[in-house]
Design a protein around this motif. Structure first.
Motif, short mmCIF file in Angstrom:
data_model
loop_
_atom_site.label_atom_id
_atom_site.label_comp_id
_atom_site.label_asym_id
_atom_site.label_seq_id
_atom_site.Cartn_x
_atom_site.Cartn_y
_atom_site.Cartn_z
N UNK A 98 0.84 -1.21 0.00
CA UNK A 98 0.00 0.00 0.00
C UNK A 98 0.87 1.25 0.00
N UNK A 99 0.69 2.08 -1.02
CA UNK A 99 1.47 3.32 -1.07
C UNK A 99 0.62 4.50 -0.61
N UNK A 100 -0.67 4.45 -0.95
CA UNK A 100 -1.49 5.63 -0.68
C UNK A 100 -2.95 5.24 -0.53
N UNK A 101 -3.69 6.13 0.13
CA UNK A 101 -5.15 6.01 0.16
C UNK A 101 -5.71 7.35 -0.31
N UNK A 102 -6.71 7.30 -1.19
CA UNK A 102 -7.34 8.54 -1.66
C UNK A 102 -8.60 8.78 -0.83
N UNK A 103 -8.68 9.96 -0.24
CA UNK A 103 -9.84 10.31 0.58
C UNK A 103 -10.48 11.56 0.00
N UNK A 104 -11.76 11.49 -0.28
CA UNK A 104 -12.48 12.64 -0.82
C UNK A 104 -13.63 12.97 0.12
N UNK A 105 -13.42 14.00 0.94
CA UNK A 105 -14.45 14.42 1.89
C UNK A 105 -14.52 15.93 1.93
N UNK A 106 -15.74 16.51 1.88
CA UNK A 106 -17.04 15.93 1.53
C UNK A 106 -16.96 15.20 0.19
N UNK A 107 -17.71 14.11 0.11
CA UNK A 107 -17.49 13.14 -0.96
C UNK A 107 -18.37 13.36 -2.19
N UNK A 108 -17.73 13.19 -3.33
CA UNK A 108 -18.43 13.10 -4.62
C UNK A 108 -18.35 11.63 -5.00
N UNK A 109 -19.44 10.90 -5.22
CA UNK A 109 -20.81 11.37 -5.48
C UNK A 109 -21.76 11.30 -4.29
N UNK A 110 -21.33 10.79 -3.11
CA UNK A 110 -22.30 10.44 -2.08
C UNK A 110 -22.68 11.59 -1.15
N UNK A 111 -21.84 12.63 -1.08
CA UNK A 111 -22.08 13.72 -0.14
C UNK A 111 -21.63 13.39 1.27
N UNK A 112 -21.01 12.23 1.47
CA UNK A 112 -20.57 11.84 2.81
C UNK A 112 -19.47 12.75 3.33
N UNK A 113 -19.59 13.15 4.59
CA UNK A 113 -18.53 13.89 5.25
C UNK A 113 -17.90 12.95 6.28
N UNK A 114 -16.65 12.61 6.09
CA UNK A 114 -15.97 11.68 7.00
C UNK A 114 -15.83 12.34 8.38
N UNK A 115 -16.10 11.54 9.41
CA UNK A 115 -15.99 12.07 10.77
C UNK A 115 -14.53 12.09 11.21
N UNK A 116 -14.27 12.86 12.25
CA UNK A 116 -12.92 12.93 12.81
C UNK A 116 -12.45 11.53 13.27
N UNK A 117 -13.39 10.74 13.79
CA UNK A 117 -13.06 9.38 14.26
C UNK A 117 -12.65 8.51 13.07
N UNK A 118 -13.42 8.58 12.00
CA UNK A 118 -13.07 7.79 10.81
C UNK A 118 -11.70 8.21 10.28
N UNK A 119 -11.48 9.52 10.22
CA UNK A 119 -10.20 10.00 9.70
C UNK A 119 -9.05 9.58 10.62
N UNK A 120 -9.32 9.57 11.91
CA UNK A 120 -8.32 9.12 12.88
C UNK A 120 -7.95 7.66 12.67
N UNK A 121 -8.97 6.85 12.37
CA UNK A 121 -8.73 5.42 12.11
C UNK A 121 -7.87 5.26 10.85
N UNK A 122 -8.22 6.02 9.81
CA UNK A 122 -7.44 5.96 8.56
C UNK A 122 -6.01 6.43 8.81
N UNK A 123 -5.88 7.49 9.60
CA UNK A 123 -4.54 8.04 9.90
C UNK A 123 -3.68 6.99 10.60
N UNK A 124 -4.29 6.25 11.51
CA UNK A 124 -3.56 5.20 12.24
C UNK A 124 -3.05 4.14 11.28
N UNK A 125 -3.90 3.74 10.33
CA UNK A 125 -3.49 2.71 9.36
C UNK A 125 -2.38 3.23 8.44
N UNK A 126 -2.48 4.49 8.03
CA UNK A 126 -1.44 5.07 7.17
C UNK A 126 -0.08 4.98 7.87
#
Ligand code: GLN
Length: 404
Positions: free
Chosen positions: A179-207
């Motif tokens: 794994x080299x990278x993860x692409x994160x698009x928030x607020x998201x196209x096409x779903x409109x999802x806004x990633x929460x701080x908790x979700x981003x924290x989880x992703x940050x930990x994995x990175x």
């Protein structure tokens, strides 16, 4: 030799389907942008265009005037390749005042031709063929050709409707030593999802655990509803030097045709991005960067008004689509609505979208263009609502002819 992608079979009518003579392998398995194709079809059939996400109302007068003034002041030659100095300073000031984040304009800010160039330049600068890039599905369609041009392998992680959340365990399983990278698009196209701080924290930990970088597309940063807030993952602990933050003027200042974007990243990452950017485009339009100095100095009320403006349109489009027999999902941010079309009984999303543009006179984007996994996009279409009220009302009138 190219690997056959399921996506190449999805859009059977796409005009790029046949391999043209002299074409390189790297162009073979992605297709013309369906979003832009649907805009063209809207023009062809005189349809109300709710496909491609661009405003049909004027850009702010003072921002336009700033561009005219810049041309008249003869800011018309090449800027420094990584961006006009006053504009890089303005970007630095904006991130300092909005998030308390400090970037060195000399080494950490690179101005690009829109976020589109920023994304592909970043991927070209950071990935090798065979590297894996994690992409949430559904995804903004550019990420498919972007990763493919780099020879990177996409690892898809599902955002589950109706709330478009991911399963933490599925995301963890997607990370590995390649794994080299993860692409994160928030607020998201096409779903409109806004990633929460908790979700981003989880992703940050994995990175950090897997020594990967986050590449974030934050162009809908200021289009948020229901009091939600935007968190740049770059601001979370341990992420400052392993994130490339991408943004642009397009959506925030309603100037999608200006093509002025930027990347914010550590000096190391920026040095690689700048090498690619320099040879791809040399630079974005100088007078428009100069106008960006004015735009990025907008006060807090400008950004609050933007969300209010789109919030009204969100309510209207949800009402119109529900009335017409769709089952739309309420977005948390950005200016798109994913609508379920199962009830209409069409063969798939593409057949439905073609019927809508040709016979009803409204253009939308077939859901499959945001999915790589065959079949899963068939029940969705995407409508954008960054339009005048009268445009949305015209769509309402036309959708009355839709049988449900
Ligand atoms: N971001 C917009 C959309 O998703 C426009 C994309 C484009 O055509 N560059 O519709």
């Amino acid at each position: 030799m190219a690997i056959l992608s399921p996506r190449s079979g999805v859009q059977a009518n796409n005009s790029f389907e046949r391999r043209p003579r002299f074409a390189s392998d790297r162009t073979e398995h992605f297709v013309e942008s369906v979003i832009r194709e649907m805009s063209r079809l809207a023009n062809k059939y005189g349809a109300v265009n709710l496909a491609q996400g661009f405003p049909d109302f004027p850009a702010p007068a003072s921002i336009k005037q700033a561009a005219i003034d810049a041309i008249n002041a003869d800011i018309n030659q090449y800027p420094i390749t990584w961006g006009l100095k006053p504009f890089r300073d303005a970007i630095a000031r904006k991130y300092q005042s909005t998030y308390g984040l400090t970037f060195d304009p000399e080494t950490e800010i690179t101005v690009t031709c829109g976020s589109t160039e920023a994304m592909i330049a970043t991927l070209l600068a950071t990935t090798n063929p065979g590297d894996e890039v994690i992409v949430f599905e559904p995804f903004y369609e550019n990420y498919f050709p972007d990763t493919q041009i780099c020879g990177a392998t996409r690892r898809l992680v599902t955002l589950h409707a109706p709330h478009w959340t991911f399963e933490p365990e599925e995301l963890r399983r997607a990370f590995n030593s390649r794994t080299k990278a993860i692409i994160i698009n928030t607020p998201n196209n096409p779903t409109g999802r806004v990633f929460s701080r908790e979700e981003l924290g989880f992703i940050a930990g994995l990175c950090q655990e897997f020594d990967a970088i986050a590449i974030t597309d934050e162009i809908y940063e200021h289009i948020l509803y229901d009091g939600l807030e935007h968190t740049p993952i770059l601001s979370l602990p341990g992420m400052r030097d392993r994130t490339v933050l991408i943004n642009s003027m397009s959506k925030t200042y309603s100037v999608t045709g200006w093509r002025v974007g930027w990347t914010l990243a550590s000096a190391d990452l920026s040095a690689s991005i700048r090498k690619v950017h320099d040879f791809l485009t040399v630079g974005a339009a100088s007078p428009l960067q100069q106008a960006g100095v004015h735009a990025l100095a907008s006060d807090a009320s400008y950004y609050a008004d933007l969300s209010t403006h789109y919030g009204e349109r969100r309510e209207l489009i949800l009402e119109i689509l529900t009335e017409a027999g769709f089952q739309p999902l309420r977005p948390q941010g950005a200016y798109y609505v994913m609508a379920d079309i199962s009830k209409f009984g069409f063969e798939n999303d593409r057949a439905f979208a073609m019927h809508l543009v040709e016979n009803i006179g409204v253009s939308c984007v077939p859901g499959s263009s945001f999915f790589e996994t065959p079949g899963v996009g068939d029940q969705w279409v995407r409508f954008c609502f960054c339009k005048k009220i009268e445009t949305l009302e015209a769509a309402r009138e036309r959708l009355k002819a839709l049988k449900h």
